[in-house]
Scaffold this motif. Structure first.
Motif, mmCIF file in Angstrom:
data_model
loop_
_atom_site.group_PDB
_atom_site.id
_atom_site.type_symbol
_atom_site.label_atom_id
_atom_site.label_comp_id
_atom_site.label_asym_id
_atom_site.label_seq_id
_atom_site.Cartn_x
_atom_site.Cartn_y
_atom_site.Cartn_z
ATOM 1 N N LEU B 46 -55.886 63.809 -4.897
ATOM 2 C CA LEU B 46 -55.086 62.615 -4.635
ATOM 3 C C LEU B 46 -55.531 61.441 -5.490
ATOM 4 C CD1 LEU B 46 -54.863 62.692 -0.732
ATOM 5 C CD2 LEU B 46 -53.119 63.381 -2.373
ATOM 6 N N ILE B 47 -56.807 61.130 -5.421
ATOM 7 C CA ILE B 47 -57.268 59.917 -6.084
ATOM 8 C C ILE B 47 -58.778 59.976 -6.258
ATOM 9 C CG2 ILE B 47 -57.590 58.614 -3.944
ATOM 10 C CD1 ILE B 47 -56.235 56.221 -5.418
ATOM 11 N N LEU B 48 -59.248 59.386 -7.321
ATOM 12 C CA LEU B 48 -60.675 59.290 -7.590
ATOM 13 C C LEU B 48 -61.041 57.818 -7.718
ATOM 14 C CD1 LEU B 48 -62.776 61.304 -10.148
ATOM 15 C CD2 LEU B 48 -62.801 58.819 -10.224
ATOM 16 N N ILE B 49 -62.132 57.440 -7.094
ATOM 17 C CA ILE B 49 -62.619 56.071 -7.223
ATOM 18 C C ILE B 49 -64.052 56.133 -7.722
ATOM 19 C CG2 ILE B 49 -63.294 55.944 -4.766
ATOM 20 C CD1 ILE B 49 -62.452 52.928 -4.931
ATOM 21 N N ARG B 50 -64.349 55.349 -8.736
ATOM 22 C CA ARG B 50 -65.686 55.360 -9.319
ATOM 23 C C ARG B 50 -66.612 54.437 -8.548
ATOM 24 N NH1 ARG B 50 -64.624 58.237 -13.719
ATOM 25 N NH2 ARG B 50 -62.615 57.970 -14.734
ATOM 26 N N SER B 51 -67.878 54.649 -8.742
ATOM 27 C CA SER B 51 -68.864 53.903 -7.954
ATOM 28 C C SER B 51 -68.840 52.406 -8.249
ATOM 29 C CB SER B 51 -70.268 54.461 -8.196
ATOM 30 O OG SER B 51 -70.599 54.377 -9.567
ATOM 31 N N ASN B 52 -68.318 52.013 -9.400
ATOM 32 C CA ASN B 52 -68.252 50.583 -9.728
ATOM 33 C C ASN B 52 -66.907 49.964 -9.347
ATOM 34 O OD1 ASN B 52 -66.663 51.773 -11.630
ATOM 35 N ND2 ASN B 52 -67.619 50.784 -13.394
ATOM 36 N N GLU B 53 -66.064 50.730 -8.665
ATOM 37 C CA GLU B 53 -64.787 50.223 -8.199
ATOM 38 C C GLU B 53 -64.846 50.000 -6.702
ATOM 39 O OE1 GLU B 53 -62.465 53.547 -9.739
ATOM 40 O OE2 GLU B 53 -61.573 52.200 -11.225
ATOM 41 N N ARG B 54 -64.101 49.038 -6.206
ATOM 42 C CA ARG B 54 -64.091 48.736 -4.772
ATOM 43 C C ARG B 54 -62.792 49.167 -4.118
ATOM 44 N NH1 ARG B 54 -68.208 49.383 -5.486
ATOM 45 N NH2 ARG B 54 -69.995 47.974 -5.665
ATOM 46 N N GLU B 55 -61.730 49.189 -4.903
ATOM 47 C CA GLU B 55 -60.430 49.522 -4.326
ATOM 48 C C GLU B 55 -59.558 50.130 -5.415
ATOM 49 O OE1 GLU B 55 -58.851 46.578 -1.637
ATOM 50 O OE2 GLU B 55 -56.833 46.911 -2.445
ATOM 51 N N LYS B 56 -58.713 51.076 -4.986
ATOM 52 C CA LYS B 56 -57.812 51.702 -5.932
ATOM 53 C C LYS B 56 -56.528 52.067 -5.213
ATOM 54 C CE LYS B 56 -58.231 54.716 -9.909
ATOM 55 N NZ LYS B 56 -59.150 55.604 -10.638
ATOM 56 N N HIS B 57 -55.412 51.947 -5.919
ATOM 57 C CA HIS B 57 -54.114 52.241 -5.328
ATOM 58 C C HIS B 57 -53.428 53.343 -6.124
ATOM 59 C CE1 HIS B 57 -53.902 48.485 -2.834
ATOM 60 N NE2 HIS B 57 -54.848 48.161 -3.675
ATOM 61 N N SER B 58 -52.647 54.132 -5.405
ATOM 62 C CA SER B 58 -51.785 55.114 -6.054
ATOM 63 C C SER B 58 -50.607 55.353 -5.132
ATOM 64 C CB SER B 58 -52.536 56.425 -6.296
ATOM 65 O OG SER B 58 -51.669 57.394 -6.854
ATOM 66 N N GLY B 59 -49.470 54.757 -5.473
ATOM 67 C CA GLY B 59 -48.296 54.889 -4.614
ATOM 68 C C GLY B 59 -48.564 54.338 -3.229
ATOM 69 N N ARG B 60 -48.401 55.185 -2.204
ATOM 70 C CA ARG B 60 -48.649 54.745 -0.831
ATOM 71 C C ARG B 60 -50.110 54.902 -0.413
ATOM 72 N NH1 ARG B 60 -46.605 57.812 2.796
ATOM 73 N NH2 ARG B 60 -46.107 59.586 1.449
ATOM 74 N N LEU B 61 -50.934 55.293 -1.339
ATOM 75 C CA LEU B 61 -52.351 55.496 -1.035
ATOM 76 C C LEU B 61 -53.181 54.305 -1.473
ATOM 77 C CD1 LEU B 61 -52.821 59.176 -2.314
ATOM 78 C CD2 LEU B 61 -52.094 58.404 -0.048
ATOM 79 N N ARG B 62 -54.123 53.954 -0.606
ATOM 80 C CA ARG B 62 -55.081 52.910 -0.965
ATOM 81 C C ARG B 62 -56.463 53.408 -0.562
ATOM 82 N NH1 ARG B 62 -56.847 48.532 2.595
ATOM 83 N NH2 ARG B 62 -58.127 47.079 1.418
#
Lengths: 113, 112
Positions: B46-62
C-alpha cells in the motif's frame, strides 16, 4: 504485467512425500524470498536469496530447501513434509529499482496429512 | 520474532466511516510499510514511509510515523466495502537483514 507466480496454489499431500512449490517473477528482481503465514504467528521468513546461487536461511528454515539457479525462479522444496508444515506459503521478490517495495505471489495453500 | 504489533486486532465499522489502525515496533528502522491482504490472497503493498518522514498520503490512505514512540498509524478515509481485508505493517528490509518483519495484522470489516 509485473507479477510473482506460484504453483501450485492448493495442494494436499501426505507426510513424507517430497514436493516442490515453484516461484517465478518476471521483473528481473535480484532478491527473492519465501514466507509462511500461520494463524497467531503472522508471516515468517523461511529462506531468501540475494541473487543467483546466493541463498540464506530466514527465521524458520527447518524442513525446507531452496535453490536459485536462475534469476527468475526460486523453488521451495519440502524433502519430507510433515503436518506442522501445513501452512499458507508466499513467495516474494524485490529489485534494486523497486526500492524496499516487496512484491508477493498469490500464495500456496499446503496441507500435509 | 514479531517486530510490529498492530492494534486493534479486529475493527468493524460502517461504510463511509474512517478506519484507523496502529502499529508499534521495537527496533530502529529505515522505513515502515503497510500491506493489505484480502482473505487467503497475497499481500499487496500500500504505502512506504521512510524514517525521516512523519506523514504520507496516497489516495484515501494516510500514514503517520512517530519514530520517538516507535509507532505508525494507517488511516483509511471514507471506507468502502472493498476495503474489507487484513492490514499489516512491516519493517525492513534493513542493512544485513533482508526480510520484512510483519505484525499480526488488523482485520478490518466494512459493513454496508
Amino acid at each position: 504485467e509485473a507479477q510473482v507466480t506460484q504453483n501450485p496454489r492448493y495442494l494436499i499431500t501426505v507426510t513424507g512425500k517430497k514436493l516442490t512449490v515453484t516461484c517465478s517473477q518476471n521483473m528481473n528482481h535480484e532478491y527473492m524470498s519465501w514466507y509462511r503465514q500461520d494463524p497467531g504467528l503472522g508471516l515468517r521468513q523461511i529462506y531468501y536469496s540475494m541473487n543467483v546461487e546466493v541463498t540464506d536461511k530466514g527465521d524458520v528454515p527447518e524442513g525446507y530447501k531452496v535453490s536459485r539457479k536462475e534469476k527468475r525462479n526460486f523453488p521451495l522444496i519440502l524433502e519430507s513434509p510433515s503436518p506442522n508444515q501445513t501452512s499458507l506459503y508466499f513467495c516474494a521478490s524485490r529489485g534494486t529499482r523497486s526500492g524496499n517495495t516487496i512484491y508477493f505471489g498469490e500464495g500456496s495453500w499446503l496441507t500435509v496429512v | 520474532s514479531q517486530q510490529g504489533e498492530e492494534d486493534p486486532q479486529a475493527l468493524s465499522i460502517q461504510e463511509g466511516e474512517n478506519a484507523t489502525m496502529n502499529c508499534s515496533y521495537k527496533t530502529s528502522i529505515n522505513n515502515l510499510q503497510w500491506y493489505r491482504q484480502n482473505s487467503g490472497r497475497g499481500l499487496v503493498h500500500l504505502i512506504l514511509i521512510r524514517s525521516n518522514e512523519r506523514e504520507k498520503h496516497s489516495g484515501r490512505l494516510r500514514v503517520t510515523l512517530d519514530t520517538s514512540k516507535k509507532s505508525s498509524s494507517l488511516l483509511i478515509t471514507a471506507s468502502r466495502a472493498a476495503d474489507t481485508a487484513s492490514y499489516f505493517c512491516a519493517t525492513g528490509p534493513n542493512q544485513g537483514a533482508q526480510k520484512l518483519v510483519f505484525g499480526q495484522g488488523t482485520r478490518l470489516t466494512i459493513n454496508p
